[in-house]
Design a protein around this motif. Structure first.
Motif: not given
Lengths: 106, 729
Positions: A41, B122-123, B129-130, A35-36, A103, B126-127, B52-53, B133, B56, A44
Motif C-alpha cells: 500500500t 488498508l494502512m 492491528m493491536y 505489517n511494518m 507487542y 495495519d497500524v 503502532y506503539r 487484536k 498499543y 511506511f
C-alpha cells in the motif's frame, strides 16, 4: 540503508542502541514486523528504509527475540517427525520477553 | 512466544518503560494527524512503529474505546470533506444535466475517492492491528477495516445530505443505456463503481449494496425496456457482462427470458392458425425445433409446451378411440335376424380394433419423429409424450384386447407372403404399444385366447418387457406343441398301429395354457390332471363313396361323426336331429355343418341354402358331389377371432379379476413373509409396487385380499393397533 532497492535484510534497533541485522523472511515471523515492512500500500518509513527502531525494547530482550524468530523460522513447519528442542532463556527477562512477544505478535 | 523451559534461579525483573509517559489525548492527536497524512499519501514519512506503539499504549491504558471512536470520527470528518470538495460539484452536474461527460466525471470522482479510501484503510488497519487484536474482539465491534467501509457507506454513499447512492445508480443506468445506443463509455470506471457496490455491505449485513439496491433497479429497468421493445440484442448482454458483477449476467438473462418467453409462452402456443396445434398438425419439424429451443430455457414454458403436447395427443387419441365407443354403444341391430347381423357386427368391430391399433401406431410415429427431430430426444419431453399415450390408450378399456387382435391379424396375414423381417417389425411395434398398457394381464388373457400360432419371437419380446413370469403360460403353449410332435413320432416308432387300418395323431394341450379350448369343460380344475380327449381338436381321414366316385376326405372328428349319420340313411336330417344323435355341443355344431354344407366342398346339401345355421334347417348327403382331386381336405370354417360380445366380455372380465385376486393375495403373503409385521398403508403401497408391472390393483381389492388372508389365518391384526398386521408362520 536506502529504500530504493528492496533489501533482503532488516535492521532491528533496541531502545538502548543495540542493532540486529536479520533476514526479512526470518523477521516476518512476527506479524507486527511483517505489517511494518509491507510495501503493497505504499509503505511506511520502516518499509522504505528496512530499519526498525524499538524504543521500548532493551537490547538484551531484542537479542532473545531475534533468537526466537530464527528458532520459529527453523521449526515452525516441522511436524512431529523431528524432535523440536526447547527454547531456552533466562528467567529474569521472562516478563519483558512476554510483553515483547505480545507487542510483536509472535 | 512459548516458554518451553526456564532456567532455575534468578529473579523476574519488572518491566520498565524506556520512553516517557504521554497523556492519552496527545497520543490520539498524533494518530489523527497520521491518518490525515496517510490520506495525503505521506505514509513514507511516518514511522509505523511509533504509530503502532501509540495505539498499543492506548489500548493497554484502557483507552481502546476512545481510540476506536476517535478514529471513526476522523474518518467521518475526512470523508465528508472529500465529498464536499471533490464530488458534490460533479454530482450536482450529473444529476441536473446527465450528459456523457458529466456522468463520467462524477463516476470517476466517486471511484477515485473509493480507491483512495480503500488504500488508506488498508494502512490504517495495519497500524491499528493491536486495536483489532485486543480491543475490538472483546468489545464485539466491527474490525477497523470494516468500520472504515461502514463509514464510507453511511457518510458518503448513503449519507442523508449527499445521497450519492441515488445519483450513482441512476448515472450507472444512464451510462448503460448510452452504451446500448452505441455510445462509447468508460468501462473501467463502470467496473470500478460496480466493484465498489459489490464490496460495500448493505446495512442488514447479509448482502452487498450492489445486490440490495443496484441489481433490482437494473433488472426492473431491463424488464421495462424489453416491454417497450427497446432491447433485443445478445450483443448488449455480452457487453454489459464486462463490467457487472458476474452473478448479474445470469439474473439479467433470466429476466430477459422471463420477459420474452415466459410472458408470451401461452400466447405463442395459442396463436390462431399458427400455434402449437397447427405446427403439430402440419408437422413443421423446424418450427417445433425453434419453439422447443426457446422454451427449453425456461422451466415454466417448457412445462406449458409439454402440457399442450400432452393434451393434443390425448385429444387425437380420443378421436381414434371414438369409433370404438360408438361401436360398443350402438344398439343391437334388432332381435329378428340376430345371428348374421351380430356376426357381421363383430367382424366390423374386429376391423375397427385393427384400425385402432394402426392409427395409434401412426400417431406414435408422428410424435416419435417430433421427439427426435424437434425436441432433441429430450427425456422430459419423451415422458410427456409417453404419458399422453398411456393416458389415451388406457382410456380405451378394450385396448389390451384390440392389441392382441391386431397381432393375431398381422400374423395371419404375415404368413401369406410377408417377409420375416416385416413380421418382426410389426411385432416390435406391437410391443411398443404394449408398453403403454396398464392392464398387461388383461392383454395376456386375450393373447392366449386369440392366437393359435405364436411366433416365439413375440413371446421373447414380451419377456424382455415384462419378465419371465408373464410369458410362462405362453411358453407352455409352445412346449405342448413340441410334446405333441414327439408323441406322434414315438407312436410311429413303436409300430403299434402297423396292423390296424388306422393312422393316429396326438395333440397335448395343457388346460391352464390353452384356456379357450377348454372353456366347454364344466370345471377345468377337477380335470386338471386327467388326460381328456378333446374331440373338437382331432381329425380323421375317411373314404366316402359319392355314387360311383370315391374320395378320401380329411375331416375333423366332429365332421366324421356327422358324416357317419348319413352313411346309414339317405334321408335329410335337421340340425336338431344331428345334434341329438351326435351329441356335439351346439356352438361347435354350426361351425362343423357350415364347413360341410356351405364352404367350397358341399358334401351336404342344406335347405334353405343360406350360410347361417338354424335349428330347423335340414341337411342331406350330396351324392352328386364332384371334385377334381381324389383326396380332399375339408377345412373347418375358421372360428374367427372377433371382438367379444358383451356376454363374453363379462366372462373375460370375471376371469381376469379372479386371477388378479389370486395374484394380490400371493403378493401380500410374499411381502408379509419377508417383513413379519407391517402397517396397513405400507402393506397396501408395497403390494401396489410389486404388482404394478402387471396391473394396477385397487386398494379395495387389496383390502379384500387382506381380509381373506386373515380369515385363512395367514395374517392377524395386532391387538394393540388394529392397523398393524402380523404374519403367522
Amino acid at each position: 540503508m536506502s529504500g530504493t532497492e528492496e533489501s533482503p535484510t532488516v535492521k532491528l534497533t533496541s531502545g538502548d542502541g543495540f542493532s540486529f541485522i536479520i533476514d526479512k523472511a526470518v523477521a516476518k515471523q512476527s506479524a507486527t514486523i511483517m505489517n511494518m515492512l509491507d510495501m503493497s500500500t505504499g509503505g511506511f518509513t520502516e518499509a522504505l528504509t528496512s530499519e526498525i527502531r524499538f524504543p521500548e525494547i532493551k537490547g538484551q530482550v531484542l537479542e532473545k527475540v531475534c533468537q526466537y524468530l530464527f528458532y520459529k523460522h527453523r521449526y515452525a513447519d516441522e511436524g512431529a517427525t523431528e524432535r523440536v528442542p526447547d527454547f531456552e532463556f533466562d528467567l529474569e527477562i521472562s516478563l519483558e520477553l512476554m510483553m515483547a512477544a505480545d507487542y510483536l505478535d509472535c | 512466544m512459548s516458554f518451553a523451559n526456564r532456567r532455575p534461579g534468578g529473579r523476574i525483573l519488572p518491566a520498565r518503560r524506556l520512553t516517557p509517559q504521554v497523556d492519552p489525548k496527545t497520543q490520539f492527536e498524533k494518530l489523527a494527524l497520521a491518518i490525515g497524512e496517510i490520506y495525503k499519501h505521506n505514509a513514507s514519512k511516518l514511522s509505523f512503529e511509533e504509530l503502532y506503539r501509540t495505539a498499543y499504549g492506548l489500548v493497554l491504558s484502557k483507552n481502546g474505546q476512545m481510540l476506536y471512536d476517535g478514529v471513526k470520527g476522523v474518518l467521518e470528518r475526512h470523508l465528508r470533506e472529500c465529498v464536499e470538495t471533490g464530488i458534490m460539484q460533479y454530482a450536482a452536474k450529473a444529476r441536473d444535466e446527465p450528459s456523457l461527460t458529466n456522468s463520467e466525471q462524477f463516476l470517476s470522482s466517486v471511484r477515485l475517492l473509493w480507491s483512495e479510501h480503500v488504500t488508506a484503510m488498508l494502512m490504517i488497519k495495519d497500524v491499528l492491528m493491536y486495536v483489532d487484536k485486543v480491543f475490538v474482539s472483546n468489545a464485539r465491534l466491527p474490525c477497523v477495516y470494516d468500520m472504515g467501509m461502514h463509514v464510507f457507506r453511511d457518510q458518503v454513499f448513503q449519507g442523508a445530505e449527499f445521497r450519492l447512492d441515488l445519483i450513482t445508480t441512476t448515472t450507472l443506468l444512464s451510462q448503460i443505456a448510452r452504451e446500448r445506443r452505441g455510445e462509447h463509455i468508460n468501462k473501467s470506471t463502470m467496473r470500478g463503481i460496480t466493484n465498489m457496490l459489490v464490496e460495500l455491505q448493505d446495512k442488514d449485513q447479509t448482502r452487498s449494496v450492489y445486490k440490495a439496491t443496484f441489481e433490482p433497479l437494473l433488472l426492473a429497468d431491463t424488464r421495462l425496456r424489453i416491454r417497450i421493445s427497446e432491447l433485443g440484442t445478445a450483443e448488449y448482454m455480452q457487453r454489459i457482462s464486462d463490467y457487472l458483477s458476474s452473478g448479474t449476467t445470469a439474473l439479467l438473462r433470466e429476466t430477459v427470458l422471463q420477459e420474452l418467453i415466459s410472458a408470451n409462452a401461452q400466447a405463442v402456443l395459442d396463436i390462431e392458425n399458427a400455434g402449437l396445434v397447427q405446427m403439430l398438425e402440419q408437422r413443421s419439424i423446424a418450427s417445433l425445433a425453434v419453439l422447443y429451443c426457446l422454451y427449453s430455457q425456461v422451466p415454466s414454458a417448457v412445462k406449458l409446451l409439454q402440457d399442450k403436447v400432452h393434451s393434443h395427443i390425448v385429444s387425437l387419441g380420443d378421436h381414434i378411440n371414438a369409433p370404438l365407443a360408438t361401436a360398443d354403444d350402438a344398439p343391437k341391430p334388432g332381435a329378428k335376424g340376430k345371428g348374421p347381423q351380430e356376426r357381421h357386427g363383430l367382424a366390423e368391430r374386429t376391423a375397427t380394433a385393427i384400425r385402432w391399433v394402426q392409427d395409434m401406431l401412426k400417431l406414435y410415429d408422428v410424435y416419435e419423429e417430433f421427439l427426435v427431430e424437434s425436441f432433441t430426444s429430450n427425456l422430459a419431453m419423451r415422458n410427456a409424450v409417453n404419458d399422453a399415450f398411456i393416458e389415451t390408450i388406457n382410456r380405451n378399456a378394450r385396448s389390451p384386447e384390440q392389441l392382441s387382435l391386431f397381432i393375431d391379424d398381422s400374423l395371419k396375414r404375415g404368413l401369406k407372403g410377408k417377409a420375416e423381417q416385416e413380421v418382426e417389425h410389426i411385432l416390435e411395434r406391437s410391443v411398443l404399444l404394449f408398453r403403454f398398457l396398464q392392464n398387461k394381464d388383461a392383454f395376456e388373457h386375450y393373447y392366449k385366447l386369440h392366437l393359435a400360432r405364436r411366433p416365439s419371437s413375440l413371446v421373447s419380446k414380451l419377456k424382455v418387457e415384462c419378465g419371465s413370469q408373464f410369458t410362462q403360460k405362453l411358453e407352455g403353449m409352445f412346449k405342448d406343441i413340441q410334446l405333441s410332435a414327439d408323441l406322434v413320432q414315438a407312436v410311429k416308432d413303436a409300430d403299434v398301429l402297423a396292423d390296424t387300418s388306422f393312422d393316429m395323431g396326438v395333440s397335448v394341450l395343457t388346460p391352464t395354457f390353452w384356456p379357450s379350448l377348454w372353456s366347454t369343460g364344466a370345471d377345468s380344475k377337477e380335470e386338471l390332471h386327467v388326460a381328456t380327449d378333446a374331440y373338437s381338436m382331432g381329425n380323421a381321414d375317411i373314404k366316402v363313396h359319392f355314387g360311383s366316385r370315391t374320395h378320401e376326405l380329411n375331416v375333423s372328428t366332429y365332421q366324421m361323426l356327422i358324416l357317419m349319420l348319413f352313411a346309414d340313411t339317405s334321408d335329410a336330417l335337421t340340425t336338431e336331429q344331428i345334434q341329438q344323435q351326435t351329441g356335439i355341443p351346439s356352438e361347435q355344431l354350426s361351425r362343423q355343418l357350415q364347413s360341410l354344407a356351405c364352404a367350397k366342398y358341399k358334401i351336404l346339401n342344406k335347405t334353405p341354402k343360406s350360410r347361417d345355421i338354424s335349428p330347423a334347417d335340414s341337411f342331406a348327403f350330396n351324392s352328386d358331389f364332384r371334385a377334381p382331386q381324389y383326396r380332399i381336405r375339408i377345412p373347418l370354417v375358421a372360428a374367427t377371432n372377433h371382438m367379444e360380445s358383451d356376454r363374453e366380455k363379462a366372462a373375460s372380465q370375471a376371469k381376469i379379476s379372479q386371477e388378479r385376486q389370486l395374484l394380490i393375495e400371493a403378493a401380500i403373503v410374499r411381502i408379509m413373509k419377508d417383513r413379519k409385521q407391517m402397517m396397513h398403508e405400507n402393506l397396501v403401497n408395497e403390494t401396489i409396487v410389486q404388482l404394478s408391472p402387471r396391473f394396477l390393483p385397487s386398494s379395495k381389492n387389496i383390502k379384500e385380499g387382506i381380509g381373506k388372508l386373515i380369515d385363512r389365518e395367514y395374517l392377524q391384526r395386532s391387538l394393540d393397533d388394529p392397523r398393524l398386521y402380523i404374519y403367522l408362520a
